[in-house]
Design an enzyme around this catalytic site. Sequence first.
Site, PDB file in Angstrom:
ATOM      1  CE  LYS A  47       4.308   2.943 -14.626  1.00 43.90           C
ATOM      2  NZ  LYS A  47       3.060   3.204 -13.867  1.00 43.90           N
ATOM      3  CE  LYS A  49       0.953   2.822 -18.837  1.00 41.62           C
ATOM      4  NZ  LYS A  49      -0.080   3.006 -17.843  1.00 41.62           N
TER       5      LYS A  49
HETATM    6  N1  C2G Z   1      -7.547   1.417 -14.756  1.00 44.06           N
HETATM    7  C1  C2G Z   1      -8.840   0.909 -14.793  1.00 44.06           C
HETATM    8  N2  C2G Z   1      -9.507   0.892 -15.959  1.00 44.06           N
HETATM    9  C2  C2G Z   1      -8.938   1.377 -17.096  1.00 44.06           C
HETATM   10  C3  C2G Z   1      -7.637   1.894 -17.060  1.00 44.06           C
HETATM   11  C4  C2G Z   1      -6.948   1.914 -15.863  1.00 44.06           C
HETATM   12  O1  C2G Z   1      -9.380   0.461 -13.755  1.00 44.06           O
HETATM   13  N3  C2G Z   1      -9.649   1.337 -18.265  1.00 44.06           N
HETATM   14  C5  C2G Z   1      -6.837   1.411 -13.466  1.00 44.06           C
HETATM   15  C6  C2G Z   1      -5.583   0.545 -13.511  1.00 44.06           C
HETATM   16  O2  C2G Z   1      -5.916  -0.822 -13.273  1.00 44.06           O
HETATM   17  C7  C2G Z   1      -4.757   1.135 -12.373  1.00 44.06           C
HETATM   18  C8  C2G Z   1      -5.157   2.628 -12.402  1.00 44.06           C
HETATM   19  O3  C2G Z   1      -6.379   2.708 -13.159  1.00 44.06           O
HETATM   20  O4  C2G Z   1      -5.167   0.571 -11.127  1.00 44.06           O
HETATM   21  C9  C2G Z   1      -4.105   3.495 -13.047  1.00 44.06           C
HETATM   22  O5  C2G Z   1      -3.877   2.989 -14.346  1.00 44.06           O
HETATM   23  P1  C2G Z   1      -2.492   3.413 -15.080  1.00 44.06           P
HETATM   24  O6  C2G Z   1      -2.324   4.875 -14.989  1.00 44.06           O
HETATM   25  O7  C2G Z   1      -2.474   2.729 -16.406  1.00 44.06           O
HETATM   26  O8  C2G Z   1      -1.434   2.760 -14.096  1.00 44.06           O
HETATM   27  P2  C2G Z   1      -0.338   1.637 -14.435  1.00 44.06           P
HETATM   28  O9  C2G Z   1       0.491   2.069 -15.576  1.00 44.06           O
HETATM   29  O10 C2G Z   1      -1.049   0.352 -14.475  1.00 44.06           O
HETATM   30  O11 C2G Z   1       0.627   1.758 -13.161  1.00 44.06           O
HETATM   31  O12 C2G Z   1       3.081   0.297  -9.403  1.00 44.06           O
HETATM   32  C10 C2G Z   1       1.865   0.194 -10.110  1.00 44.06           C
HETATM   33  C11 C2G Z   1       1.938   0.938 -11.429  1.00 44.06           C
HETATM   34  O13 C2G Z   1       2.411   2.265 -11.237  1.00 44.06           O
HETATM   35  C12 C2G Z   1       0.551   0.953 -12.066  1.00 44.06           C
END
Ligand code: C2G
Length: 135
Positions: A47, A49
């Site tokens: 990803k 990340k």
């Molecule tokens: N999220 C949110 N508000 C934020 C940060 C994150 O609502 N300020 C939500 C994201 O939209 C996601 C969840 O929290 O639904 C997890 O965020 P991340 O850990 O950043 O996940 P991400 O890297 O987007 O991975 O297959 C899907 C991916 O693994 C998603």
Amino acid sequence: MKKVTKVLTYGTFDVLHRGHIRLLQRAKALGGHLTVAISTDDFNLIKGKKSVFPYAERKLILENMRLVDKVIPEKHWDQKISDVKKYKIDIFVMGDDWRGKFDFLKPYCKVVYLKRTTGISTTQIKRRMAAIKQL
Ligand code: C2G
């Protein structure tokens, strides 16, 4: 006996913050059982990340949260359909920064994109930490 509505969501969930919590709270409110698929460290590399905390620590935190009923690893992009089938998921939930990206799951379960919480992110937290260090 009424079947419990099962909800599934995916993410890295690094440096847990109110944005993650609000997502998990709203996801859990959609059903009686919430499964969270946490991105493994290897998948995070895919990803693009780099997480502060390794998978084992991110897993420990989420599996000890009242909101979360089950934690599974997210190892690659294309495990979602089999996860939905395997865990008999009724509702798939993601923040709306992913809006549309997972509509291919619609034949298998309800797909819900929830409003992303503004004003907070892991990147922002890292910046605040760096700023404090300067004091
Ligand atoms: N999220 C949110 N508000 C934020 C940060 C994150 O609502 N300020 C939500 C994201 O939209 C996601 C969840 O929290 O639904 C997890 O965020 P991340 O850990 O950043 O996940 P991400 O890297 O987007 O991975 O297959 C899907 C991916 O693994 C998603």
